[in-house]
Structure formats: C-alpha cells, structure tokens
Write a protein that holds these residues in place. Sequence first.
Motif: not given
Length: 193
Positions: A24-44
């Motif tokens: 929302v604030s920094d306009s990144p070009t890549s996201l590192v979400l390794d091990c962070l999406i633990r459930e469907v709600d996180d992905l949603a």
Amino acid sequence: MSGKYATWEDCPDGALKDVLRSIVSDSPTSLVLDCLIREVDDLAILIDTLRLVELHTVHTISMRYCNLKSEEAMELLVELVSDAWENEKPKGIITHGPNLSIIEVLYLSESINEKSIGELRGAWLKQGWQHAAPGLGEAASPMCTFRRKLKSYAPTKEQRSVMLPKWVIENEAAGGGKKKGGAKKGKAGKKKK
C-alpha cells in the motif's frame, strides 16, 4: 473476497502485515512471502490488497513453503495469476493500448501439490506464449517456478510469426532483407618490396 480480514490493517502484527503495508505504501516490485501464507484467508487478503492499490508495481511473488494445497487456495492462486491490473499511462509517453501490470514470476516451491499444479499451470499458460510453467510432477520440486520469459527469448517459428507484423513475414518469405551480391572474392593486394 470474504475472509476473516476485512482489510490488511485487520491482520495481526507480524511479517505478513508488514508486507501488506509495503504494498500500500512503498510500491514494491517483488514480495517475499515465504512461510507467511498459512491459511486461505492470508492469501485472500494479499489479493485484496494488491487490487486495492492504484499503481501496480508487483511483478514477482515468492510464496515458497506456504500452505496453498487446498482447493480454495488453488482457486485464489488461479485468480491471482489471471489478474491484469491497468495502471495510469505515464505522462508524456505514448503507448498503444492499456498500461497493464501482471505477475511475471511466481515461486511456489513446496507450497502446492501435484493434484493442483495442472489447474494453476493452465491458468499461467493462458497469459501468453512467453509464460513458462513447471511441468506436471514438479510441484514438490525446489524449482517450482512460474516465469514470464524475457522479450529477448528466442521464439519458435510459430511464436515468431505471431509476434511479428504480417509485412515483415511476407518480406522475409519473398527474400527481402538479405544482402544482394555480397563481398567479391579474390586475392588481397600484397605489398611489393
């Protein structure tokens, strides 16, 4: 989408919320979400947050070692790779068509299962001939990467015919573009002593 988070601000404090805040604030070009999406709600909430921003800059997402094996998670992944966000055209630059942003690289090592890789692979390959996907049977591979090939990628003859304008193909078929005559063969002049 419905889920337990109405907005990214409702996520508990931690690494996932930090990544969502950066979208929302920094306009990144890549996201590192390794091990962070633990459930469907996180992905949603990730997909909702990506859709929320006006200028889409994210092209690479790494979701290795996440829990994306459910059918619902696979449906959301298919949605994610099928999304194309239209950005406002830069001032002073003339473009032919909309200024679209898409996910170009998606790392999913150890995150999906063999049963679901076919569906995701199909959605990825629908994005165009430059999109390469891992083969069936490679979901558990450490190299489970969905990637958009560089524009300099050497296409096959069929792919090249789709990319080039019709007049170029016709010109090449008629023998155009080749040198005529070429260099003359003969002995090079030698210096006399």
